[in-house]
Design a protein around this motif. Structure first.
Motif, PDB file in Angstrom:
ATOM      1  N   VAL A 232       0.889   5.652  -1.789  1.00  0.00           N
ATOM      2  CA  VAL A 232       1.069   6.271  -2.486  1.00  0.00           C
ATOM      3  C   VAL A 232       1.851   7.744  -1.784  1.00  0.00           C
ATOM      4  O   VAL A 232       1.756   8.624  -2.342  1.00  0.00           O
ATOM      5  CB  VAL A 232       0.084   7.056  -2.286  1.00  0.00           C
ATOM      6  CG1 VAL A 232      -1.423   5.757  -2.450  1.00  0.00           C
ATOM      7  CG2 VAL A 232      -0.200   7.179  -0.310  1.00  0.00           C
TER       8      VAL A 232
ATOM      9  N   SER B 287     -11.863   6.029   6.626  1.00  0.00           N
ATOM     10  CA  SER B 287     -12.077   6.513   7.261  1.00  0.00           C
ATOM     11  C   SER B 287     -12.838   7.977   7.259  1.00  0.00           C
ATOM     12  O   SER B 287     -13.747   7.897   8.426  1.00  0.00           O
ATOM     13  CB  SER B 287     -11.117   6.318   9.197  1.00  0.00           C
ATOM     14  OG  SER B 287     -10.308   5.053   8.672  1.00  0.00           O
TER      15      SER B 287
ATOM     16  N   LYS C 148       0.659  -1.027   0.282  1.00  0.00           N
ATOM     17  CA  LYS C 148      -0.227  -0.193   0.167  1.00  0.00           C
ATOM     18  C   LYS C 148       0.721   1.258  -0.176  1.00  0.00           C
ATOM     19  O   LYS C 148       1.668   1.521   1.008  1.00  0.00           O
ATOM     20  CB  LYS C 148      -0.612  -0.115   1.338  1.00  0.00           C
ATOM     21  CG  LYS C 148      -2.237   0.861   1.256  1.00  0.00           C
ATOM     22  CD  LYS C 148      -3.206  -0.009   2.210  1.00  0.00           C
ATOM     23  CE  LYS C 148      -4.150   1.754   2.593  1.00  0.00           C
ATOM     24  NZ  LYS C 148      -4.586   1.740   3.821  1.00  0.00           N
TER      25      LYS C 148
ATOM     26  N   GLY D 240      -7.110   5.019   0.564  1.00  0.00           N
ATOM     27  CA  GLY D 240      -7.134   3.578   0.738  1.00  0.00           C
ATOM     28  C   GLY D 240      -8.606   3.140   1.903  1.00  0.00           C
ATOM     29  O   GLY D 240      -9.096   4.019   1.449  1.00  0.00           O
ATOM     30  N   GLY D 241      -7.777   2.377   2.992  1.00  0.00           N
ATOM     31  CA  GLY D 241      -9.108   2.289   3.844  1.00  0.00           C
ATOM     32  C   GLY D 241      -9.312   1.283   4.502  1.00  0.00           C
ATOM     33  O   GLY D 241      -8.403   0.091   3.735  1.00  0.00           O
TER      34      GLY D 241
ATOM     35  N   MET E  56      -7.192  -0.858  -3.467  1.00  0.00           N
ATOM     36  CA  MET E  56      -7.027   1.009  -3.260  1.00  0.00           C
ATOM     37  C   MET E  56      -7.887   1.199  -4.350  1.00  0.00           C
ATOM     38  O   MET E  56      -8.482   0.617  -5.166  1.00  0.00           O
ATOM     39  CB  MET E  56      -5.582   1.100  -3.702  1.00  0.00           C
ATOM     40  CG  MET E  56      -5.065   1.068  -2.318  1.00  0.00           C
ATOM     41  SD  MET E  56      -3.586   1.004  -1.916  1.00  0.00           S
ATOM     42  CE  MET E  56      -3.964   3.269  -1.307  1.00  0.00           C
TER      43      MET E  56
ATOM     44  N   GLU F 273      -1.508   6.195   2.649  1.00  0.00           N
ATOM     45  CA  GLU F 273      -2.756   6.206   1.814  1.00  0.00           C
ATOM     46  C   GLU F 273      -3.359   7.979   1.635  1.00  0.00           C
ATOM     47  O   GLU F 273      -3.875   8.719   1.343  1.00  0.00           O
ATOM     48  CB  GLU F 273      -3.773   5.772   2.613  1.00  0.00           C
ATOM     49  CG  GLU F 273      -3.430   5.647   4.184  1.00  0.00           C
ATOM     50  CD  GLU F 273      -5.102   4.866   5.056  1.00  0.00           C
ATOM     51  OE1 GLU F 273      -5.347   3.955   4.109  1.00  0.00           O
ATOM     52  OE2 GLU F 273      -5.234   4.787   6.138  1.00  0.00           O
TER      53      GLU F 273
ATOM     54  N   HIS G 291      -3.339  -0.745  10.262  1.00  0.00           N
ATOM     55  CA  HIS G 291      -3.539  -1.547   9.179  1.00  0.00           C
ATOM     56  C   HIS G 291      -2.773  -2.830   8.739  1.00  0.00           C
ATOM     57  O   HIS G 291      -1.954  -2.582   7.942  1.00  0.00           O
ATOM     58  CB  HIS G 291      -3.902  -0.926   7.460  1.00  0.00           C
ATOM     59  CG  HIS G 291      -4.782   0.714   7.672  1.00  0.00           C
ATOM     60  ND1 HIS G 291      -6.385   0.410   8.065  1.00  0.00           N
ATOM     61  CD2 HIS G 291      -4.687   2.131   7.549  1.00  0.00           C
ATOM     62  CE1 HIS G 291      -6.412   1.553   7.853  1.00  0.00           C
ATOM     63  NE2 HIS G 291      -5.511   1.842   7.931  1.00  0.00           N
TER      64      HIS G 291
ATOM     65  N   CYS H  48      -8.764  -2.287   1.728  1.00  0.00           N
ATOM     66  CA  CYS H  48      -8.209  -2.589   1.025  1.00  0.00           C
ATOM     67  C   CYS H  48      -7.310  -3.138   0.457  1.00  0.00           C
ATOM     68  O   CYS H  48      -6.691  -3.844  -0.439  1.00  0.00           O
ATOM     69  CB  CYS H  48      -7.554  -0.836   0.772  1.00  0.00           C
ATOM     70  SG  CYS H  48      -6.027  -0.361   1.313  1.00  0.00           S
TER      71      CYS H  48
END
Lengths: 372, 421, 493
Positions: A150, C133, A148, C149-150, C158, C415, C371, C153
């Motif tokens: 970005v 969130s 993950k 994201g969250g 994503m 994110e 996460h 994901c």
């Protein structure tokens, strides 16, 4: 070797990224990067070729951390080697491009090559980072090594599917998933086109979630592959669309069947067009353009159509997006491979010019050779 | 003890806000306008900026502060528990100190509402205006619309005042059957003068539930409207009067059936010192009844589709959400329908529908749309302002909809099961 | 701002859609990261792509910087008007244009609230998967810009995996369409590189999103541990067992303490050193077994309490403990900064220890929410921005955390994006060559650099020249603290 009628004078086979970078910083001619060479017919015709860069020696798996669900490989690692490595830890990637397990990961990425696992996405959705060598020998990277991320622009998305015309992919980081606890495939042959279309329509509205859904013609077969918890697979097998005679295959029978489909695909030709539309348009596409044979990823709205004449390509492009998946070079010399709209064309041209101002990477294979 | 010290003691409340913005989509004005200064976060930011000397009370500052409905939906949405309602009321107080409130507001809120006799008189005048035919005349000429659209809006919203009077002050009612305790009834000004039958129904329910009801004679208007308008001193004075009017120690509860008033009464401690004992006894009639034997008394069936709308000051101001629903669902034969977005403000917000008519109507339209989708016969809601707003909205939309207070339905259900509605 | 420009903007968007009043502009001087502020010169509220395009053209004509803004809930300063200029607020473009149930797509305007998409699709049996969130208020346009994201994901991917096509206005004002409803990149994946470009490539004016069918069943569990290592090992074991959780959230002791003391009391075990919130979803058949397998793995790793939610209410309460963390912490101090870092998940235990030590050293309260499924760490740091030394500490601690994450193989942001907040740390992760390639791509979309300037790339680098990285000096921090304390300061254009 010849590519699109051209015979490049030499081939180099670097053993490392550094070697490749050094070579390119000195070399001034047109470069053709190549992995296993399974997709050389994809894209617009090559216009110049002075040197083939064979990447098969960049074949190391540099890092694999099963607990992190990530793997980092050099571009020349074959899909077979990758799968084998992952399987040892009960992990895998839902990738099965038509060009087969001897294709390299780098090549698959460069072409964004696809196969029946399309429902789970393409390699684009699994790449988390990439290292490339640019035409002047500079090495750069994008993305990262974590699932993950970005941080910075997603250049790895840009490089994926760009056929090595922006930069040469040398390392790819991928995120992984657990192997499916169980898979099963169900195949049914339908009496006619309408019956198969009805089945596909039912599937679209059903709660089933196949990882592959192929509608194969002209035999009007529907192939469904499920990958899941064993009981979820069972449930789906028990709830297949009614009114059809489903043959259920597992294990080696299942494997053999998909190999047969690959053979079917490879037998398609001379022209294969990949049309993209909404899933509800699949039926209309096949019905309107009447290909001699077809394989549709029915739930994704993607149809591979076999034609014998390039006129069909123009016809389809009047209403749908259509990429030339395979065609003899003579055909590709008459009509653009991608069918880009004005916005795409101008932006992609600027992108190509920004990365490769002298047009030395795979000249002509992408936007720079796109006829409109 | 002076009341001024209550405000000075506290650390700035705006420090509770972490500027996350989660409140934005809960705010009716933000939903309509999409501009940060019409959002709770933006308003708090301006309050903080004013405190820090970075902003002044300009026309635009005042505009955005008074565009707030004070519905407090943001409080429910806020992860940090910011006391927005309180902050807004204090800010309005400061604004009114800086530049006085409109003279009509000052006249009405300072000189009519706090005095029950004057209020009664004014409401009788309104009744006369309607009943004598003058209203029809004024409406038919369309004159008001042309010369003073704001007043025309107010006029259109004017409630049809009932003939029936409410509950007399200084009265006393006996529990039916076994007596479980004694409660006081807060009559409210609007409710008692203009919707008297609702108060009568309330008292009847309380006695049926086994409680003696006293109606203290010196109670006055709760002061909510004055407080929301920034007339803090008036509001404080009214609070002090009311607290003195109730024999708190002798009561099990102080019952109020209007959400706006209930919220104000429960928050008297934010205005004046020595109010805690009083406020702790205040209960909305629904949250009180739900814990009594009233359920055994609901006998007569009501075979209609009924929806419920959450008054902002009940759901956000007091956290009372399930109790009214539980009571309504207990009526035999009822078909209870959950209306979409029932917890969103209707746009009435006290006199907001007069002072910010355009925005109020925009917000109302969106609510009416959702009510239409629910296809109900009756809409029940526990606040007079909301009732007026919905009656107006339903009429404008040509809907065949009864707008009632939940106690009206409950009261109809009292009695023998042989009789039908 | 030039009177002529204001007049032109009024003409394009309408007088009520142009904000230039000093007081009103105040609220636009920051987004969800109030640590950095700068007032824009004007804010406009266009209603369609045409108006956006015309505004952009005016900006180009007068060489004024401009940037898009959604709900302003971003946590990296993405909507901060660093050099002033025009903020193009997209919140009045907030309609869901269509939902196609059979094809499982929705076409929406950028100002639509993320959660509203799922709410609109719910009666049709569908939902929009990426769940940051802030989803109750954040805008889908903002999600596209940041590649949000969250917790879910982990399984579903994503934002970039759910965007099929967009209409956008480029930095030069052209309205372009990219992508197609089949989500098939044709030629180059330009759409893929625009998602996550943080509003520096184009302003998105219409989005086609992928919708997923709602899962048949969901199971949510809470496991409590007395050590972080056991918790972390559970995560590794769950992954090794081949289970693909829908969400896997870790909360530490400080978070639990804050939550249980607040109105978000979710019934988390108060003496737990660490807790895992695990969710699996999918077909009903087999879900019980998967859930039981997870319980077994938790116990095997010495979880001293494992709770499986029996119904939706209980499930909601379990999630409240996780979602309430942010707010619960927020109550403990006047300011809080939510950091965003991403590490390989296997390195969590050592990173947590290091952050704990930092917390002691700097004297700032920190709680951690992680996460666990994808290594995205959110240290929640408490402070009081009225005290300059605390702000200085925050910035220093932020830098230390980022360096730590990069050292263990992670990156700067999982994110929230780089925005303004993290731009000067890009060279911890990327070389000059890397950054030059990114700049090159940016120049294709945003050649003059007028769209959202001073984001993502380190300050010392202009559009055309790239210098050598120096460690961020205290002087740099001091400058930033100044801008925070002295109020909005206009940087030279």
């Amino acid at each position: 070797m010849t590519i699109d009628g051209l015979s490049p004078a030499k081939t180099v086979r670097p053993n490392s990224t550094e070697e490749l970078a050094e070579y390119l910083s000195a070399f001034k001619g047109a470069v053709v990067p190549m992995g296993a060479g399974t997709q050389m017919f994809f894209g617009n015709p090559l216009q110049r070729a002075d040197c083939v860069v064979d990447l098969k020696s960049l074949s190391r798996i540099t890092e694999y951390v099963p607990a992190d669900l990530t793997i980092h490989v050099e571009a020349g690692v074959t899909l077979a080697k990758l799968e084998h490595t992952l399987l040892e830890n009960n992990q895998f990637l839902p990738l099965d491009p038509w060009n087969g397990p001897h294709a390299t990961v780098g090549g698959i990425a460069a072409a964004n090559a696809q196969g029946p696992f399309r429902a789970a996405g393409t390699i684009r959705d699994w790449i988390i980072g990439m290292k490339v060598v640019e035409i002047d020998g500079r090495v750069s990277k994008a993305g990262g090594r974590v699932v993950k991320n970005v941080t910075g622009y997603d250049l790895q998305k840009l490089y994926t599917g760009s056929l090595g015309t922006l930069a040469i992919i040398v390392e790819i980081s991928l995120k992984l998933r657990a192997k499916f606890a169980r898979t099963a495939t169900s195949i049914a042959r339908f009496a006619d086109f309408d019956a198969a279309a009805a089945c596909v329509a039912t599937l679209r509205k059903s709660p089933l979630q196949p990882v592959s859904c192929e509608w194969v013609g002209p035999g009007n077969e529907v192939w469904l592959r499920f990958g899941e918890h064993p009981r979820a697979v069972d449930w789906q097998l028990q709830n297949l669309p009614a009114g059809a005679d489903w043959t259920i295959l597992e294990g080696s029978d299942e494997k053999a069947a998909w190999e047969r489909l690959r053979t079917t695909y490879n037998a398609l030709g001379p022209i294969i067009v990949r049309a993209a539309g909404l899933p509800t348009a699949v039926r209309e596409i096949i019905d309107t353009y009447r290909p001699q044979a077809w394989i549709a990823h029915a739930l994704n709205g993607i149809v591979l159509l076999q034609f014998s004449s390039p006129d069909e390509i123009r016809r389809i492009r009047e209403k749908h997006r259509a990429v030339i998946e395979k065609a003899p070079v003579e055909v590709r010399k008459q009509i653009g491979a991608f069918g880009l709209n004005d916005d795409e064309y101008s932006l992609m041209k600027r992108m190509k010019d920004a990365f490769d101002p002298e047009g030395r990477l795979n000249p002509g294979r992408h936007v720079d050779g796109e006829l409109r | 003890m002076t009341t001024a010290s209550t405000e000075e003691k506290k650390a700035p409340l705006y420090l509770d806000c972490i500027h996350c913005g989660l409140c934005l989509s809960s705010c009716p004005t933000y939903r309509v306008l999409g501009s940060e200064m019409d959002s709770p976060r933006g308003r708090i930011y301006l309050m903080r900026a004013f405190d820090e000397g970075r902003a002044k009370i300009t026309d635009s500052f005042v505009e955005h502060m008074f565009r707030c409905l004070d519905c407090r939906a943001c409080e429910t949405a806020c992860p940090s528990g910011v006391h927005f309602g309180h902050m807004m009321e204090e800010m309005r107080g400061k604004i009114v100190e800086d530049r006085s409130a409109h003279w009509i507001a000052r006249l009405v809120l300072n000189h009519v509402f706090p005095y029950p006799n004057r209020f009664q008189f004014a409401s009788r005048l309104l009744q006369l205006y309607r009943v004598s035919g003058i209203q029809n005349f004024v409406r038919s000429t369309g004159l008001l619309q042309r010369i003073a659209p704001g007043m025309a809006a107010a006029e259109a919203l004017m409630p049809a005042v009932e003939m029936e009077r409410g509950v007399p002050l200084d009265s006393h009612y006996r529990a039916q059957g076994k007596k479980l305790g004694t409660v006081a009834f807060f009559t409210g000004c609007v409710m008692n003068s203009m919707m008297g039958s609702i108060n009568k129904a309330s008292v009847r329910l309380l006695t049926a539930a086994g409680y003696d009801v006293v109606v203290p004679g010196r109670q006055i208007c709760c002061g909510a409207l004055a407080n929301h308008a920034g007339l803090r001193e008036t509001a404080k004075a009214m609070a002090v009067s009311n607290i003195a009017a109730f024999p708190v120690r002798e009561l099990d509860a102080i019952i109020i059936n209007a959400a706006g008033c209930g919220s104000m009464l429960k928050e008297y401690p934010l205005l004046v010192d020595g109010a805690s004992e009083f406020s702790l006894k205040v209960k909305d009639i629904s949250e009180f009844l739900v814990a009594t034997r009233i359920f055994d008394c609901l006998k007569k069936p009501l075979k209609r589709r009924v929806g419920y709308d959450d008054p902002c000051h009940l759901i956000h101001g007091q956290g009372v959400k399930n109790e009214p629903r539980k009571l309504l669902k207990a009526i035999p034969g009822i078909e209870f329908v959950e209306v979409e977005a029932a917890d969103q403000c209707c746009g009435s917000a006290g006199i907001y529908n007069i002072t910010q008519n355009e925005l109020s109507m925009e917000i109302l339209d969106r609510k009416i749309e959702k009510i239409q989708k629910a296809r109900i016969d009756i809409l029940a809601t526990g606040n007079p302002g909301c009732m007026f707003q919905f009656k107006y909205g339903a009429q404008k939309a040509g809907m065949d909809l009864d707008v009632v207070h939940p106690v009206e339905l409950l009261e109809r259900s009292l009695g023998d099961s042989n009789e039908h509605n | 701002m030039n009177k002529e420009v204001i007049a032109r903007l009024r003409q394009i968007c309408g007088a009520t859609a142009v904000v230039e009043d000093e007081t009103e502009l105040l609220v636009y001087e920051c987004d969800g990261l109030p640590l950095f502020k700068n007032r824009p010169d004007v804010v406009v509220f266009p209603r369609n792509a045409e108006q956006v395009s015309q505004v952009v053209c005016v900006a180009n004509e007068y060489r004024i910087p401009f940037l898009p803004r959604g709900a302003g809930t971003g946590l990296s300063g993405g909507a901060l008007a660093v050099t002033g200029g025009i903020i193009i607020e997209l919140q009045r473009m907030n309609r869901i244009l269509s939902i196609d149930v059979e094809n499982r797509i929705a076409i929406v305007q950028p100002g639509v609230v993320n959660l509203h998409i799922s709410q609109a699709a719910a009666p049709l049996g569908l939902y929009y998967a990426p769940d940051p969130s802030s989803q109750m208020s954040c805008s889908i346009g903002g999600n596209v810009a940041e590649n949000s994201g969250g917790p879910h994901c982990l399984k579903y991917g994503m934002t970039t995996n759910h965007i099929l096509a967009v209409e956008a206005v480029t930095a030069k004002g052209e309205i372009i369409r990219l992508g197609n409803p089949a989500g098939e990149p044709i030629g180059m994946d330009l759409l893929g590189v625009i998602v996550g470009s943080e509003g520096t490539f184009a302003i998105v004016t219409e989005i086609t999103v992928r919708l997923l069918p709602k899962p048949q069943a969901v199971k949510t569990l809470l496991a409590a541990y007395r050590s972080v290592e056991e918790c972390s090992q559970t995560v590794s074991d769950v992954i090794a067992a081949g289970i693909v959780p829908a969400a896997l959230e870790f909360v530490d002791a400080k978070t639990i303490e804050a939550v249980e003391a607040s109105v978000y009391k979710a019934g988390y075990p108060r003496d737990a050193v660490a807790a895992l919130l695990i969710e699996v979803d999918g077909f009903r058949d087999g879900l019980e077994e998967t859930s039981a397998a997870i319980v077994e793995i938790c116990r095997r790793n010495r979880a001293y309490e494992v709770r499986v939610a029996k119904d939706d209410d209980e499930r909601a309460r379990l999630w409240l403990g996780r979602k309430g963390a942010f707010g619960a912490m927020g109550r403990l101090a006047p300011d809080m900064i939510t950091m965003d870092a991403v590490i390989p998940r296997t390195r969590l235990p050592e990173v947590l220890v290091a952050i704990d030590r930092m917390s002691e050293r700097y004297g700032l309260g920190v709680a951690n929410v992680f996460h666990a499924g994808d290594g995205n760490l959110h240290p929640l740091i408490l402070f009081d921005s009225r005290y300059p030394d605390q702000v200085e500490k925050i910035l220093a601690m932020s830098e230390e955390i980022m360096k730590l994450c990069v050292d263990v193989g992670g990156s700067l942001s999982g994110e929230h994006g780089i925005g303004y907040e993290k731009k000067d740390f890009m060279d911890l992760v990327f070389t000059e060559t890397d950054l030059q390639s990114m700049l090159r791509v940016k120049q294709v979309f945003n050649p003059d650099g007028l769209l959202n300037p001073e984001k993502i790339f380190p300050s010392r680098r202009g559009c055309t020249e790239i210098g050598k990285h120096n460690t961020t000096s205290t002087a740099e921090i001091g400058k930033r603290v100044e801008s925070v304390l002295l109020g909005p300061e206009k940087v030279q254009r």
